[in-house]
Motif scaffolding. Sequence first.
Motif, mmCIF file in Angstrom:
data_model
loop_
_atom_site.group_PDB
_atom_site.id
_atom_site.type_symbol
_atom_site.label_atom_id
_atom_site.label_comp_id
_atom_site.label_asym_id
_atom_site.label_seq_id
_atom_site.Cartn_x
_atom_site.Cartn_y
_atom_site.Cartn_z
ATOM 1 N N CYS A 3 -40.170 -5.561 -2.709
ATOM 2 C CA CYS A 3 -41.187 -5.271 -3.696
ATOM 3 C C CYS A 3 -42.443 -6.073 -3.389
ATOM 4 O O CYS A 3 -42.377 -7.300 -3.226
ATOM 5 C CB CYS A 3 -40.698 -5.603 -5.098
ATOM 6 N N PHE A 5 -46.537 -6.071 -4.887
ATOM 7 C CA PHE A 5 -47.502 -5.449 -5.787
ATOM 8 C C PHE A 5 -48.732 -6.334 -5.940
ATOM 9 O O PHE A 5 -48.715 -7.513 -5.591
ATOM 10 C CB PHE A 5 -46.873 -5.095 -7.143
ATOM 11 N N ALA A 130 -48.279 -0.952 -5.985
ATOM 12 C CA ALA A 130 -46.980 -1.560 -5.686
ATOM 13 C C ALA A 130 -46.256 -0.723 -4.636
ATOM 14 O O ALA A 130 -46.480 0.485 -4.525
ATOM 15 C CB ALA A 130 -46.128 -1.667 -6.944
ATOM 16 N N SER A 135 -41.331 -1.175 -7.231
ATOM 17 C CA SER A 135 -42.589 -0.555 -7.667
ATOM 18 C C SER A 135 -42.390 0.351 -8.878
ATOM 19 O O SER A 135 -43.304 0.520 -9.679
ATOM 20 C CB SER A 135 -43.214 0.240 -6.516
#
Length: 198
Positions: A3, A5, A130, A135
Motif C-alpha cells: 500500500c 498513498f 493510492a 488503496s
Amino acid sequence: MECVFGMVGKGFALVVADSSAVNSILVHKSNEDKIMVLDSHKLMGASGEAGDRAQFTEYVQKNVALYQYRNGIPLTTKAAANFMRGELATALRKNPYMVNIVLAGYDQETGPSLYFIDYIATLHKVDKTAFGYGSYFALSMMDRHYHPNMTVDEALELADQCIDEIRSRLVVAPQNFVIKIVDQDGAREHSWRRTTRD
C-alpha cells in the motif's frame, strides 16, 4: 499486500507507504523504505515487484541527479513525472517494469503537487491517490475526509485513519508504515507507524 498513498495539503504533500518486503506467504522484512527521496524537494513512493521497484527508482533517482549536475538546475516535479512516464512507456514495449509510482514534490513557482504514474505509463496530476490492496480502504477514507486546504496535522490524522482502516480490514495487512513530507523546507521523513519491531 502493498500500500502506497499520498495527498496534497496547504503548502505540502505527504506520501505514506507500508514497509513490508513480502514474497508469497513469507514476510522477509518489515522495515523496507519504499519512499525514495529523489532530490531536495521530491519524494517517490513505489509499489510493485521488489526488483523492478528497486531498479526503476534508483534509475530515476540517478537520472534526476545527472540532469541537475549537467544543467545546473533541478527538474520540476512535472518534468520528473513526465520523465518517469516516458521511461515506463519505452520499457512497456521491451521489458516492462511492474512498478506504480506516487510522486510528490514542491516547486517554488507552483507549490506542492502529486502525480499518479502506474506500470502502463498512465500519468495524472491528482490531489490524493493510492496503490495496492490497501488503496481500496485508503481511497474511501480520503474520499470522505480529504479537503484541499488540509494542514499537516489534519493530513497526518487522515493518514493515521487510513492506516488503521488498512490494518483492521485487510486480511494480510502490512504492520509498519513510513510517512514522508515535502514542503518549502524540503523532503524529509516525518515518522513511522509501527506495530512490529525488527
